[in-house]
Design an enzyme around this catalytic site. Structure first.
Site, PDB file in Angstrom:
ATOM      1  N   LYS A  46       0.818  -1.192   0.000  1.00  0.00           N
ATOM      2  CA  LYS A  46       0.000   0.000   0.000  1.00  0.00           C
ATOM      3  C   LYS A  46       0.865   1.261   0.000  1.00  0.00           C
ATOM      4  O   LYS A  46       0.383   2.352  -0.274  1.00  0.00           O
ATOM      5  CB  LYS A  46      -0.854   0.049   1.284  1.00  0.00           C
ATOM      6  CG  LYS A  46      -1.703  -1.147   1.556  1.00  0.00           C
ATOM      7  CD  LYS A  46      -2.335  -0.978   2.971  1.00  0.00           C
ATOM      8  CE  LYS A  46      -2.934  -2.270   3.407  1.00  0.00           C
ATOM      9  NZ  LYS A  46      -3.317  -2.240   4.841  1.00  0.00           N
ATOM     10  N   GLY A  47       2.145   1.087   0.360  1.00  0.00           N
ATOM     11  CA  GLY A  47       2.979   2.257   0.652  1.00  0.00           C
ATOM     12  C   GLY A  47       3.122   3.253  -0.481  1.00  0.00           C
ATOM     13  O   GLY A  47       3.353   4.440  -0.239  1.00  0.00           O
ATOM     14  N   ASP A 106      14.484  -0.810   0.657  1.00  0.00           N
ATOM     15  CA  ASP A 106      15.230  -0.931   1.913  1.00  0.00           C
ATOM     16  C   ASP A 106      16.337  -1.963   1.705  1.00  0.00           C
ATOM     17  O   ASP A 106      17.433  -1.636   1.265  1.00  0.00           O
ATOM     18  CB  ASP A 106      14.235  -1.325   3.009  1.00  0.00           C
ATOM     19  CG  ASP A 106      14.827  -1.254   4.403  1.00  0.00           C
ATOM     20  OD1 ASP A 106      16.049  -1.305   4.520  1.00  0.00           O
ATOM     21  OD2 ASP A 106      14.058  -1.155   5.374  1.00  0.00           O
ATOM     22  N   LYS A 134      17.217   3.484   0.660  1.00  0.00           N
ATOM     23  CA  LYS A 134      18.176   3.445   1.769  1.00  0.00           C
ATOM     24  C   LYS A 134      19.446   2.821   1.233  1.00  0.00           C
ATOM     25  O   LYS A 134      19.531   1.606   1.112  1.00  0.00           O
ATOM     26  CB  LYS A 134      17.623   2.596   2.914  1.00  0.00           C
ATOM     27  CG  LYS A 134      16.520   3.251   3.708  1.00  0.00           C
ATOM     28  CD  LYS A 134      16.240   2.404   4.938  1.00  0.00           C
ATOM     29  CE  LYS A 134      14.997   2.837   5.640  1.00  0.00           C
ATOM     30  NZ  LYS A 134      14.644   1.932   6.744  1.00  0.00           N
ATOM     31  N   VAL A 156      11.307   5.164   8.571  1.00  0.00           N
ATOM     32  CA  VAL A 156      10.584   6.379   8.192  1.00  0.00           C
ATOM     33  C   VAL A 156       9.104   6.093   7.963  1.00  0.00           C
ATOM     34  O   VAL A 156       8.725   4.979   7.569  1.00  0.00           O
ATOM     35  CB  VAL A 156      11.186   7.050   6.937  1.00  0.00           C
ATOM     36  CG1 VAL A 156      12.562   7.610   7.224  1.00  0.00           C
ATOM     37  CG2 VAL A 156      11.237   6.086   5.747  1.00  0.00           C
ATOM     38  N   ASP A 162       4.073   3.434   6.549  1.00  0.00           N
ATOM     39  CA  ASP A 162       3.414   3.243   7.845  1.00  0.00           C
ATOM     40  C   ASP A 162       4.341   2.676   8.917  1.00  0.00           C
ATOM     41  O   ASP A 162       5.417   2.153   8.614  1.00  0.00           O
ATOM     42  CB  ASP A 162       2.247   2.263   7.685  1.00  0.00           C
ATOM     43  CG  ASP A 162       2.747   0.822   7.508  1.00  0.00           C
ATOM     44  OD1 ASP A 162       3.614   0.592   6.638  1.00  0.00           O
ATOM     45  OD2 ASP A 162       2.301  -0.067   8.257  1.00  0.00           O
TER      46      ASP A 162
HETATM   47  C1  PRP Z   1       7.675  -1.903   1.896  1.00  0.00           C
HETATM   48  C2  PRP Z   1       7.899  -1.258   0.535  1.00  0.00           C
HETATM   49  C3  PRP Z   1       8.608  -2.302  -0.262  1.00  0.00           C
HETATM   50  C4  PRP Z   1       9.362  -3.085   0.796  1.00  0.00           C
HETATM   51  C5  PRP Z   1      10.786  -2.634   0.801  1.00  0.00           C
HETATM   52  O1  PRP Z   1       6.465  -2.579   1.894  1.00  0.00           O
HETATM   53  O2  PRP Z   1       6.698  -0.863  -0.088  1.00  0.00           O
HETATM   54  O3  PRP Z   1       7.718  -3.133  -0.964  1.00  0.00           O
HETATM   55  O4  PRP Z   1       8.769  -2.784   2.081  1.00  0.00           O
HETATM   56  O5  PRP Z   1      11.552  -3.421   1.670  1.00  0.00           O
HETATM   57  P1  PRP Z   1      12.813  -4.268   1.159  1.00  0.00           P
HETATM   58  O6  PRP Z   1      13.566  -3.419   0.180  1.00  0.00           O
HETATM   59  O7  PRP Z   1      13.600  -4.502   2.439  1.00  0.00           O
HETATM   60  O8  PRP Z   1      12.330  -5.558   0.566  1.00  0.00           O
HETATM   61  P2  PRP Z   1       5.769  -3.143   3.229  1.00  0.00           P
HETATM   62  O9  PRP Z   1       6.063  -4.608   3.344  1.00  0.00           O
HETATM   63  O10 PRP Z   1       6.144  -2.267   4.398  1.00  0.00           O
HETATM   64  O11 PRP Z   1       4.202  -3.003   2.898  1.00  0.00           O
HETATM   65  P3  PRP Z   1       3.277  -1.692   2.719  1.00  0.00           P
HETATM   66  O12 PRP Z   1       3.755  -0.998   1.460  1.00  0.00           O
HETATM   67  O13 PRP Z   1       1.893  -2.226   2.569  1.00  0.00           O
HETATM   68  O14 PRP Z   1       3.439  -0.828   3.942  1.00  0.00           O
END
Ligand code: PRP
Length: 182
Positions: A46-47, A106, A134, A156, A162
């Site tokens: 969703k991010g 990340d 990052k 963040v 979130d």
């Molecule tokens: C976040 C973001 C990426 C992932 C990045 O999604 O949208 O898909 O994490 O992390 P990585 O590079 O360590 O793999 P999240 O799982 O937090 O879901 P969300 O978008 O629904 O909050």
């Protein structure tokens, strides 16, 4: 939601609303300049929804978009790199120019898995546009064509991101006060 609305829950505003606005406009202009017709925006829920909403509206041509929802197997706040598709794309991307729109890279493990998965479907091209990266946390070498901001290795929130489903509607990108992270 403004930072003042939740002042004591935040540690620091990293990227303010107007800085976000300016950078997203620049990214949209770069995408518009690079493609004859806008690529299909593939968005991972969703991010990335706030980023997508602004980015797509800054492109001066019609943008097609499609959505995926994925979940990382494993526990805790770290991505495991093993991904399960919760909602797949509605469109067939074979032969299409695809731009994967992400909020944050990340470890890069989710992105790396997504790129392998989408490539296997035979798109004409596949590029990535990520609002945040990052640099220090990257565990895999992934090619990201458009990056909004390189940020420090901190947790963040805001502008779609979130913590336990909170703060997604914060207008800026901020770090949380340490007691909020426990
Ligand atoms: C976040 C973001 C990426 C992932 C990045 O999604 O949208 O898909 O994490 O992390 P990585 O590079 O360590 O793999 P999240 O799982 O937090 O879901 P969300 O978008 O629904 O909050």
């Amino acid at each position: 939601m403004e930072p003042e609305d939740i002042g004591d829950e935040l540690a620091e505003v990293l990227i303010g609303e107007s800085q976000l606005r300016d950078r997203v406009r620049q990214l949209a202009a770069a995408i518009d300049a690079d493609y004859d017709e806008p690529p299909l925006f593939v968005v991972v829920l969703k991010g990335a929804v706030m980023f997508l909403a602004d980015l797509a509206r800054d492109v001066p041509q019609s943008v097609e978009m499609d959505f995926m929802a994925v979940s990382s197997y494993g526990y805790g706040t770290q991505s495991s790199g093993v991904v399960r598709i919760l909602k797949d794309l509605d469109l067939d991307i074979r032969g299409r120019h695809v731009l994967l729109v992400e909020d944050i890279i990340d470890s890069g493990l989710t992105l790396s898995w997504l790129l392998r998965n989408l490539s296997a479907r035979g798109p004409a091209s596949l590029e990535v546009c990520a609002l945040l990266r990052k640099r220090d946390a990257l565990q895999v070498d992934v090619d990201i064509r458009y990056v909004g901001f390189d940020i420090p290795n901190a947790f963040v929130v805001g502008y779609g991101l979130d913590h336990a489903e909170k703060y997604r509607n914060l207008r800026c990108i901020a770090t949380l006060a340490p007691e909020r992270l426990t």
